[in-house]
Design a protein around this motif. Sequence first.
Motif, PDB file in Angstrom:
ATOM      1  N   UNK A 195       8.470   5.813   0.262  1.00 20.35           N
ATOM      2  CA  UNK A 195       9.070   6.594   0.979  1.00 20.35           C
ATOM      3  C   UNK A 195       8.482   7.429   2.456  1.00 20.35           C
ATOM      4  N   UNK A 196       7.390   6.484   2.699  1.00 18.88           N
ATOM      5  CA  UNK A 196       6.485   6.896   3.951  1.00 18.88           C
ATOM      6  C   UNK A 196       7.319   5.743   5.143  1.00 18.88           C
ATOM      7  N   UNK A 199       6.196  -9.770  -2.928  1.00 16.69           N
ATOM      8  CA  UNK A 199       7.352  -8.636  -3.670  1.00 16.69           C
ATOM      9  C   UNK A 199       6.949  -7.409  -3.939  1.00 16.69           C
ATOM     10  N   UNK A 200       7.829  -6.051  -2.960  1.00 20.78           N
ATOM     11  CA  UNK A 200       7.934  -4.572  -3.078  1.00 20.78           C
ATOM     12  C   UNK A 200       9.368  -4.228  -2.912  1.00 20.78           C
ATOM     13  N   UNK A 201       9.155  -3.491  -3.895  1.00 19.36           N
ATOM     14  CA  UNK A 201      11.789  -2.773  -4.199  1.00 19.36           C
ATOM     15  C   UNK A 201      10.832  -1.712  -2.877  1.00 19.36           C
ATOM     16  N   UNK A 202      11.868  -1.548  -2.143  1.00 18.23           N
ATOM     17  CA  UNK A 202      12.356  -0.973  -1.078  1.00 18.23           C
ATOM     18  C   UNK A 202      12.690   0.034  -1.453  1.00 18.23           C
ATOM     19  N   UNK A 229       1.065  -1.172   0.400  1.00 13.01           N
ATOM     20  CA  UNK A 229       0.202  -0.089  -0.310  1.00 13.01           C
ATOM     21  C   UNK A 229       0.989   1.035  -0.655  1.00 13.01           C
ATOM     22  N   UNK A 230       1.455   1.516   0.766  1.00 12.92           N
ATOM     23  CA  UNK A 230       2.078   1.988   0.769  1.00 12.92           C
ATOM     24  C   UNK A 230       3.715   2.342  -0.423  1.00 12.92           C
ATOM     25  N   UNK A 231       4.044   1.261  -1.298  1.00 13.96           N
ATOM     26  CA  UNK A 231       4.619   1.653  -2.184  1.00 13.96           C
ATOM     27  C   UNK A 231       3.578   2.175  -3.623  1.00 13.96           C
TER      28      UNK A 231
END
Lengths: 339, 339
Positions: free
Chosen positions: B276-277, B269-272, B155-157
Amino acid sequence: MSLVSLRTFDPAPAFVDAELATLSPPARVGEFELDLELRHAGLRRVRIRYEINGDIRHPTVFVAGGISAGRHVAANAADAADGWWDAQVGAGRAIDPSRACIVSVDWIGADGTLDAPIDPADQADAIAALLDHLAIGRLDAFVGSSYGAMVGLQFASRQPARVARLVAISGTHRAHPYSSAWRALQRRAVQLGSLQCDAIDGLALARQLALLSYRTPDEFDERFGAAQVVDGRVRVPSEDYLDHIGQAYAMRTPVTAFLRLSESIDLQRVVPGSIETPVTLVAIELDRLVPVADAYALAQGLRGETRVRVLRSRYGHDAFLKEPAAIAAVLAEALELPA
Amino acid sequence: MSLVSLRTFDPAPAFVDAELATLSPPARVGEFELDLELRHAGLRRVRIRYEINGDIRHPTVFVAGGISAGRHVAANAADAADGWWDAQVGAGRAIDPSRACIVSVDWIGADGTLDAPIDPADQADAIAALLDHLAIGRLDAFVGSSYGAMVGLQFASRQPARVARLVAISGTHRAHPYSSAWRALQRRAVQLGSLQCDAIDGLALARQLALLSYRTPDEFDERFGAAQVVDGRVRVPSEDYLDHIGQAYAMRTPVTAFLRLSESIDLQRVVPGSIETPVTLVAIELDRLVPVADAYALAQGLRGETRVRVLRSRYGHDAFLKEPAAIAAVLAEALELPA
């Protein structure tokens, strides 16, 4: 232990080919039956299959592995096929059949014909009966890994006069309750399969679950990548590997053998203070099945000379199979076999 | 994300009894359907069931748990039954509905009607659609544990403007390959059961296997003793507990829901660097499912303000449920809700 009858089936020493027989130390396989008083199931007829690798006049080293490891420890003159511990047993290895006589067995129950609870102490009694049968008074060493280490501790506890030293790798005086739960669920997988006459798939799943306990996240992280969607299902890359592991095991292992030997691990109970034999304990830092803390607890209770060696291996419990150099160094130190 | 149609089923706010309604912050449950573009399965009609606990004008905190945790986070005026996180959400708790508006959902797929691969990013899209539906522009915080933490990162991404801060407990940017293997075998247990129309037993076994990954050897060692022989079989003391866990879960969980949500974890799979959160990551030292190393790797890649809190708990992955005091302290620090 009660030996009511003893019937021998020893074949003549068998040699694979003339050249190998000339070059190699003698080796032979044999078997005999006896009536053994099992702790949880009374008197039962059991068959003991053994293998001898090396001259019987050399120092005698009994070698035992996990519940799925049998008497064929290493390639030898009687059986040239690969063994499960060729990395440690062979010419130039830590346990060299030109300097030692290696004795080993198939666990009682391994052929699937004994459908009863088998205590690790029963295995120790069977080994004592084998030594009687072979007229071996005393072992110079008992080297056991995993279940073999548990049985070695039983043997040292019950037969102090018959073993000079024990090397116990990744096995202790008890089954850890978490590991027991893990095994109990493996047995349930077998039962779930058996209910629908699909014992093979149940046994394969059980073995796959066991494998996770034998290895570590570090190894899986190095070997396997991210999941994929294949035909509308998520498939993770380790599944191909696990498929192979499960199928191969299920094809070669009787269901009853797996169930009864898996159970047997959970019956392990030795009072450390009952052991006076010198012991080298080898524990693996990342072992998910046998915590290092259990090895320390055991070491504190032993009454004889005790050495503890802690190895760090990304292979976890399977380090005894997958870390040949580190294990060889421990064996060389512990066994001090004559050159 | 594509929202092709939107149909609402919101019932009027429901209150359990007059007194509770008077004393407690408002709460309601609702649901609506939408057509959602799933990453691995195309456009599908999904139903989003949600619960709101607290005045909508308060800071909005989205709370999400594991794959088996639903919208009913805590007892409230609309539903007095115990929730899965009453320890953290309630009067005087870290997330107090008199000071915050708590929003939560049943995961898409949780009702068993969506038989398709579900990406954690799909869950994040469904939550964004819910916020549109509720006219909530921006979350003051997203607090996710386990799978909920994974979805929070998605969600943040994907919705950087819609969330002010994220607390991710025991969940990271990826599924660890060893944990994925463990889950793949759980799904095989379900399949083994389903082959013989014994989905309940298969699902129960899967849940029992999952439980081992949620807990630790330390806890089992404290709780359970040695194995016994019962009716000719070895039974380990944890089996009674595991029986209860497995049966209770299997009775309340659709097989398809388990399979698809278990799979969903493996698709994480999320790219860290896409996040930006501000994030507070909570990792548990003995977590057998989400290694602390993965939390550190995630923290290194995040672009916003990042805090990492490492807790040691004998409950491992389940610390978010079983260590209320430690988790409350982390939440208080991370959320800084107005008094």
